[in-house]
Scaffold this motif. Structure first.
Motif, mmCIF file in Angstrom:
data_model
loop_
_atom_site.group_PDB
_atom_site.id
_atom_site.type_symbol
_atom_site.label_atom_id
_atom_site.label_comp_id
_atom_site.label_asym_id
_atom_site.label_seq_id
_atom_site.Cartn_x
_atom_site.Cartn_y
_atom_site.Cartn_z
ATOM 1 N N ILE A 28 -4.215 -5.243 -1.217
ATOM 2 C CA ILE A 28 -4.119 -5.404 0.230
ATOM 3 C C ILE A 28 -4.214 -6.878 0.591
ATOM 4 O O ILE A 28 -4.938 -7.646 -0.034
ATOM 5 N N ASP A 29 -3.435 -7.259 1.583
ATOM 6 C CA ASP A 29 -3.497 -8.627 2.085
ATOM 7 C C ASP A 29 -3.301 -8.587 3.597
ATOM 8 O O ASP A 29 -2.653 -7.675 4.131
ATOM 9 N N ALA A 30 -3.892 -9.558 4.275
ATOM 10 C CA ALA A 30 -3.806 -9.609 5.732
ATOM 11 C C ALA A 30 -3.642 -11.040 6.201
ATOM 12 O O ALA A 30 -4.181 -11.968 5.601
ATOM 13 N N GLU A 31 -2.882 -11.206 7.264
ATOM 14 C CA GLU A 31 -2.867 -12.456 8.012
ATOM 15 C C GLU A 31 -3.724 -12.230 9.252
ATOM 16 O O GLU A 31 -3.728 -11.133 9.823
ATOM 17 N N THR A 32 -4.459 -13.249 9.661
ATOM 18 C CA THR A 32 -5.374 -13.100 10.788
ATOM 19 C C THR A 32 -5.129 -14.185 11.832
ATOM 20 O O THR A 32 -4.503 -15.203 11.552
ATOM 21 N N ALA A 73 0.642 -20.596 15.154
ATOM 22 C CA ALA A 73 1.701 -19.968 14.366
ATOM 23 C C ALA A 73 2.051 -20.757 13.124
ATOM 24 O O ALA A 73 2.655 -20.210 12.195
ATOM 25 N N ASP A 74 1.690 -22.044 13.070
ATOM 26 C CA ASP A 74 2.029 -22.817 11.883
ATOM 27 C C ASP A 74 1.180 -22.404 10.691
ATOM 28 O O ASP A 74 1.447 -22.826 9.566
ATOM 29 N N GLY A 75 0.175 -21.566 10.904
ATOM 30 C CA GLY A 75 -0.609 -21.049 9.794
ATOM 31 C C GLY A 75 0.009 -19.825 9.159
ATOM 32 O O GLY A 75 0.087 -19.724 7.943
ATOM 33 N N HIS A 76 0.475 -18.870 9.977
ATOM 34 C CA HIS A 76 1.011 -17.612 9.441
ATOM 35 C C HIS A 76 2.462 -17.356 9.810
ATOM 36 O O HIS A 76 3.067 -16.398 9.320
ATOM 37 N N ARG A 167 5.838 -17.339 3.252
ATOM 38 C CA ARG A 167 4.471 -16.840 3.353
ATOM 39 C C ARG A 167 4.423 -15.624 4.262
ATOM 40 O O ARG A 167 4.910 -15.635 5.389
ATOM 41 N N SER A 168 3.830 -14.574 3.754
ATOM 42 C CA SER A 168 3.605 -13.358 4.534
ATOM 43 C C SER A 168 2.565 -12.542 3.791
ATOM 44 O O SER A 168 2.275 -12.785 2.615
ATOM 45 N N ALA A 169 2.004 -11.556 4.466
ATOM 46 C CA ALA A 169 1.027 -10.696 3.810
ATOM 47 C C ALA A 169 1.672 -9.944 2.648
ATOM 48 O O ALA A 169 1.044 -9.747 1.601
ATOM 49 N N LEU A 170 2.940 -9.526 2.805
ATOM 50 C CA LEU A 170 3.601 -8.785 1.737
ATOM 51 C C LEU A 170 3.884 -9.675 0.531
ATOM 52 O O LEU A 170 3.688 -9.260 -0.615
ATOM 53 N N THR A 171 4.330 -10.900 0.774
ATOM 54 C CA THR A 171 4.544 -11.841 -0.332
ATOM 55 C C THR A 171 3.246 -12.048 -1.097
ATOM 56 O O THR A 171 3.219 -12.043 -2.334
ATOM 57 N N GLU A 221 13.041 -11.268 8.796
ATOM 58 C CA GLU A 221 13.405 -11.831 7.496
ATOM 59 C C GLU A 221 13.554 -13.342 7.550
ATOM 60 O O GLU A 221 13.280 -14.034 6.575
ATOM 61 N N GLU A 222 13.998 -13.876 8.694
ATOM 62 C CA GLU A 222 14.190 -15.322 8.742
ATOM 63 C C GLU A 222 12.854 -16.031 8.710
ATOM 64 O O GLU A 222 11.879 -15.573 9.294
ATOM 65 N N GLU A 223 12.797 -17.148 7.993
ATOM 66 C CA GLU A 223 11.552 -17.892 7.858
ATOM 67 C C GLU A 223 11.309 -18.722 9.113
ATOM 68 O O GLU A 223 12.183 -19.421 9.593
ATOM 69 N N TRP A 224 10.093 -18.630 9.629
ATOM 70 C CA TRP A 224 9.737 -19.363 10.843
ATOM 71 C C TRP A 224 9.387 -20.784 10.475
ATOM 72 O O TRP A 224 8.741 -21.058 9.471
#
Length: 428
Positions: A28-32, A73-76, A167-171, A221-224
């Motif tokens: 499990i992984d999470a962005e906060t 948003a520059d974090g996640h 970068r994402s929780a799924l990655t 899908e596009e990278e922010w």
């Protein structure tokens, strides 16, 4: 059985059996939205289910509407508009329990993730049980003896695992699952504690949370990309006063008594600090909670230079991880000492780099003088050695345990345990 919802494969977590190949581990992984489990919320969740030998059996990921601003948003890479139609945690909590039920939790910096899950479940009116868990970050040194640091990127690089995708929780969950798979592959049989974890997980009672229908919201899908990649952290005098009073920089004085001149607005070059954090080694003596705390600090500093607001929330995170104030203070000193030692890799610390280290130190409750002492102590001598004497003389005991330039002319850093040099080295 399996079904698809929102484009992601969903396994029926209630089909757990004792047969070989059954779902055993759940990564499990999470962005906060920030660092404080009490003040911040989960904004993205990802799950990867593995069988006993670490083979992937299915995965799912969704953004989560935190009911508050998503934070920087520059974090996640997640914007407020991205989570507008995403499910809330209380809507997906029943689904999440069925994923976790009967399995051992796995994750990178899992104590950090678990602290947020505990609070999220508590807000829904349920208590998350003490699930058997394995953290790839704290276990990595046992399986990757040449591991330089604690981040997922460093661990994957040491294990030869590509960290594919933005970068994402799924990655991150996929990478942590692959990393855990390399741990399993090194053992002909499971370590006995892990066998017991599996047995405990399958017997453990979870709360019965009603399953609610919801639409999963996978990340675009596009990278922010951040609008300003050269973003720096600038702190207002008002925030400086509040942070100083809260964090104890004023030595017990009231917020109105704090002299802002003693805590100027720090501007930190994010590229320099991020590079130093990436190259910095972990302490061989870190406890699990301290490692989790510093892992979160690594991400905060690397992603978007640590701000006073984040520094305040570090106290909440330390409390959630049961880290006492003295231990947190020691961790901060060790952290800045390691950054300073790593910064000396090119045999110099420029005025600009020194100012950045001072700014990071201030945000971690260290004065300018204290940071300067740490920089001076970790300065290599003309022969490339370091401050503590190699002879075991009394002068050595004046220096604290930490990373210093290797005194034996081998280059890089060597761990000094407070009394003598050890075999722990790091090629900076």
């Amino acid at each position: 059985m399996a079904a698809r919802r929102g484009g992601w494969l969903i396994l029926d977590a209630m089909s757990v059996t004792d047969e070989a190949g059954a779902p055993t581990w759940v990564v499990i992984d999470a962005e906060t939205t920030g660092l404080s489990p009490k003040e911040h919320r989960v904004v993205e969740l990802a799950i990867v289910v593995l069988d006993e030998r670490g083979n992937s059996m299915g995965e799912a990921a969704t953004l989560v509407n935190p009911g508050m601003d998503v934070g920087p948003a520059d974090g996640h890479g997640i914007r407020n508009e991205d989570v507008h139609d995403a499910p809330r945690f209380d809507e997906l909590s029943g689904w999440l329990v069925e994923w976790l039920r009967g399995k051992v939790l796995v994750g990178h910096n899992l104590l950090f993730t678990s602290a947020f899950l505990d609070e999220e479940f508590r807000r829904t009116g349920f208590e998350m049980p003490h699930v058997p868990a394995i953290c790839t970050m704290t276990n990595a040194p046992r399986y990757l003896p040449s591991l330089p640091g604690r981040t997922l990127e460093q661990c994957c690089a040491a294990a030869g695992i590509p960290l594919d995708g933005p970068r994402s929780a799924l990655t991150n969950a996929r990478a942590a699952g692959a990393l855990f798979g390399t741990f399993l592959a090194q053992r002909p049989t499971l370590p006995s504690p892990w066998v017991q974890y599996i047995e405990r997980a399958r017997r453990m009672s979870w709360p019965r949370i009603p399953m609610r229908d919801f639409q999963m919201a996978p990340r675009a899908e596009e990278e922010w990309e951040a609008a300003d990649p050269e973003q720096t952290a600038v702190v207002s005098p008002e925030m400086a006063r509040m942070a100083a009073a809260y964090a104890g920089l004023s030595s017990g004085a009231a917020a109105s008594d704090v002299d802002v001149k003693e805590a100027p607005n720090p501007e930190v070059d994010s590229e320099f600090v991020a590079d130093v954090v990436e190259d910095a080694p972990r302490s061989p003596e870190e406890s699990g909670p301290v490692s989790a705390y510093l892992g979160a600090l690594d991400n905060a500093v690397s992603d978007r230079v640590l701000s006073f607001t984040e520094a305040i929330h570090l106290k909440d995170l330390a409390a959630a991880l049961a880290i006492f104030e003295a231990e947190q203070s020691d961790a901060h000193r060790q952290y800045v000492r390691t950054l300073a030692a790593t910064a000396w890799a090119d045999k110099q610390v420029t005025d600009e780099e020194r100012d950045d280290l001072v700014a990071v130190g201030r945000l971690l409750d260290l004065s300018e003088t204290e940071v300067d002492v740490l920089i001076e102590e970790t300065k290599p001598d003309a022969a490339g050695g370091s401050a503590p004497a190699t002879s075991g003389s009394s002068s050595s005991s004046e220096y604290e345990a930490g990373w210093y330039p290797d005194p034996y002319g081998q280059g890089g850093l060597r761990w000094y345990d407070g009394e003598s040099w050890t075999h722990h080295t790091h090629a900076s």
